[in-house]
Design a protein around this motif. Structure first.
Motif, PDB file in Angstrom:
ATOM      1  N   ASN A  21       0.744  -1.249  -0.092  1.00 10.57           N
ATOM      2  CA  ASN A  21       0.023   0.027   0.062  1.00 10.57           C
ATOM      3  C   ASN A  21       0.945   1.307  -0.047  1.00 10.57           C
ATOM      4  O   ASN A  21       1.627   1.311   0.796  1.00 10.57           O
ATOM      5  N   PHE A  22       0.535   2.202  -0.786  1.00  7.81           N
ATOM      6  CA  PHE A  22       1.213   3.666  -0.708  1.00  7.81           C
ATOM      7  C   PHE A  22       0.122   4.559  -0.450  1.00  7.81           C
ATOM      8  O   PHE A  22      -1.006   4.333  -1.106  1.00  7.81           O
ATOM      9  N   PHE A  23       0.418   5.506   0.258  1.00  9.30           N
ATOM     10  CA  PHE A  23      -0.430   6.567   0.112  1.00  9.30           C
ATOM     11  C   PHE A  23       0.386   8.060  -0.002  1.00  9.30           C
ATOM     12  O   PHE A  23       1.399   8.152   0.222  1.00  9.30           O
ATOM     13  N   ILE A  24      -0.182   8.889  -0.798  1.00  8.28           N
ATOM     14  CA  ILE A  24       0.037  10.190  -1.396  1.00  8.28           C
ATOM     15  C   ILE A  24      -0.559  11.262  -0.831  1.00  8.28           C
ATOM     16  O   ILE A  24      -1.976  11.132  -0.708  1.00  8.28           O
ATOM     17  N   VAL A  25       0.119  12.249  -0.256  1.00  8.79           N
ATOM     18  CA  VAL A  25      -0.809  13.349   0.491  1.00  8.79           C
ATOM     19  C   VAL A  25       0.052  14.556   0.077  1.00  8.79           C
ATOM     20  O   VAL A  25       1.395  14.472  -0.027  1.00  8.79           O
ATOM     21  N   ASP A  26      -0.618  15.567  -0.290  1.00  9.17           N
ATOM     22  CA  ASP A  26      -0.150  17.093  -0.549  1.00  9.17           C
ATOM     23  C   ASP A  26      -0.453  17.804   0.785  1.00  9.17           C
ATOM     24  O   ASP A  26      -1.704  18.154   1.245  1.00  9.17           O
ATOM     25  N   TYR A  27       0.770  18.030   1.403  1.00  7.05           N
ATOM     26  CA  TYR A  27       0.820  18.727   2.771  1.00  7.05           C
ATOM     27  C   TYR A  27       0.588  20.137   2.665  1.00  7.05           C
ATOM     28  O   TYR A  27       0.622  21.030   3.735  1.00  7.05           O
ATOM     29  N   LYS A  28       0.612  20.737   1.657  1.00  9.03           N
ATOM     30  CA  LYS A  28       0.726  22.097   1.333  1.00  9.03           C
ATOM     31  C   LYS A  28      -0.370  22.985   2.148  1.00  9.03           C
ATOM     32  O   LYS A  28      -0.102  23.887   2.853  1.00  9.03           O
ATOM     33  N   ASN A  29      -1.556  22.552   1.731  1.00  7.51           N
ATOM     34  CA  ASN A  29      -2.647  23.318   2.572  1.00  7.51           C
ATOM     35  C   ASN A  29      -2.939  22.516   4.058  1.00  7.51           C
ATOM     36  O   ASN A  29      -3.851  23.187   4.570  1.00  7.51           O
ATOM     37  N   ILE A  30      -2.362  21.642   4.222  1.00 12.09           N
ATOM     38  CA  ILE A  30      -2.471  21.120   5.688  1.00 12.09           C
ATOM     39  C   ILE A  30      -1.778  21.919   6.698  1.00 12.09           C
ATOM     40  O   ILE A  30      -1.991  22.201   7.564  1.00 12.09           O
ATOM     41  N   ASN A  31      -0.316  21.817   6.371  1.00 14.23           N
ATOM     42  CA  ASN A  31       0.709  22.301   7.263  1.00 14.23           C
ATOM     43  C   ASN A  31       1.769  22.922   6.595  1.00 14.23           C
ATOM     44  O   ASN A  31       2.831  23.417   7.158  1.00 14.23           O
ATOM     45  N   GLY A  32       1.788  23.419   5.208  1.00 12.10           N
ATOM     46  CA  GLY A  32       2.480  23.972   4.515  1.00 12.10           C
ATOM     47  C   GLY A  32       3.647  23.272   3.984  1.00 12.10           C
ATOM     48  O   GLY A  32       4.893  23.708   3.317  1.00 12.10           O
ATOM     49  N   GLY A  33       3.491  22.072   4.132  1.00 14.29           N
ATOM     50  CA  GLY A  33       4.551  21.119   3.621  1.00 14.29           C
ATOM     51  C   GLY A  33       4.532  20.553   2.274  1.00 14.29           C
ATOM     52  O   GLY A  33       3.929  21.444   1.371  1.00 14.29           O
ATOM     53  N   PRO A  42      -1.195   7.643   6.623  1.00 14.87           N
ATOM     54  CA  PRO A  42      -0.929   8.799   7.413  1.00 14.87           C
ATOM     55  C   PRO A  42      -2.223   9.163   8.289  1.00 14.87           C
ATOM     56  O   PRO A  42      -3.378   8.708   7.756  1.00 14.87           O
ATOM     57  N   GLU A  43      -2.175  10.177   9.067  1.00 16.23           N
ATOM     58  CA  GLU A  43      -3.088  10.519   9.964  1.00 16.23           C
ATOM     59  C   GLU A  43      -4.330  11.511   9.289  1.00 16.23           C
ATOM     60  O   GLU A  43      -5.243  11.684   9.511  1.00 16.23           O
ATOM     61  N   VAL A  44      -3.999  11.773   8.086  1.00 17.59           N
ATOM     62  CA  VAL A  44      -4.589  12.788   7.326  1.00 17.59           C
ATOM     63  C   VAL A  44      -5.144  12.071   5.888  1.00 17.59           C
ATOM     64  O   VAL A  44      -4.502  10.982   5.633  1.00 17.59           O
ATOM     65  N   ALA A  45      -5.902  12.485   5.351  1.00 17.22           N
ATOM     66  CA  ALA A  45      -6.586  11.867   4.043  1.00 17.22           C
ATOM     67  C   ALA A  45      -5.526  11.927   2.911  1.00 17.22           C
ATOM     68  O   ALA A  45      -4.938  12.874   2.796  1.00 17.22           O
ATOM     69  N   SER A  46      -5.793  10.708   2.172  1.00 18.28           N
ATOM     70  CA  SER A  46      -4.625  10.574   1.263  1.00 18.28           C
ATOM     71  C   SER A  46      -5.195   9.760  -0.079  1.00 18.28           C
ATOM     72  O   SER A  46      -6.541   9.241  -0.149  1.00 18.28           O
TER      73      SER A  46
END
Length: 192
Positions: A21-33, A42-46
């Motif tokens: 399983n792979f999980f891709i997250v764009d953290y830009k609008n979540i924490n500026g990452g 991850p703990e956020v939606a992906s």
């Protein structure tokens, strides 16, 4: 393709994995990452790539404004591009674009224009890669447009403006699929 990308693009990160399983997250609008790929949820939606055959794949995660067309001018870009490490000419290529919206209404609000924006980012990324000789002109690409925070199915609501999903396939050789989950069946086949 990985080596060609390294010669053309400078602001990206590369992950290689054969996780189930792979999980891709764009953290830009979540924490500026940044864009991140992980084998653990991850703990956020992906976006979830299920990989039961454990096909080893490259994840090219784009930095901000990394697809430079001319000095100081960059084209739109999706979050990442993924492809098997096998490097065969008929392996799948996957582009992923995400928008984090907390309601179906907001995701498809006309003034947000998310479907159009998402498809344009994928089209421009693929066009850039084709113009630079990174993806062959006639090679089919799968483009996933994802709303990771939406629990309900949004595929029926996803309608880009200007071109239909069928037109995008005919005119750009890109299969657009609105989903949060993709299954990697083999180096030749994705199920979306």
């Amino acid at each position: 393709m990985k080596d060609k990308i390294a010669r053309v693009i400078s602001k990206y990160s590369l992950e290689v994995s054969d996780c189930e399983n792979f999980f891709i997250v764009d953290y830009k609008n979540i924490n500026g990452g940044d864009i991140e790929c992980s084998c653990t949820r991850p703990e956020v939606a992906s976006v979830h790539l299920h990989n039961p055959s454990k096909i080893e794949s490259y994840f090219i995660l784009f930095g901000e404004n990394c697809l430079e067309v001319s000095t100081g001018v960059c084209c739109k870009q999706c979050e990442c591009i993924v492809f098997p490490t096998a490097g065969n000419d008929n392996d799948w290529i996957l582009c992923v674009e995400t928008k984090y919206s907390h309601s179906l209404e907001n995701a498809f609000r006309e003034e947000n224009d998310y479907p159009y924006i998402m498809v344009e980012k994928i089209k421009e990324t693929v066009a850039y890669f084709r113009n630079k000789g990174l993806i062959e002109k006639g090679r089919r690409v799968t483009g996933v447009v994802s709303f990771p925070t939406l629990i309900e199915d949004f595929s029926e609501s996803f309608k880009p403006r200007d071109e239909s999903i069928e037109d995008i396939l005919l005119n750009h050789n890109i299969i657009i699929r609105p989903t949060n989950t993709i299954t990697i069946k083999s180096t030749k086949r994705l199920i979306v």
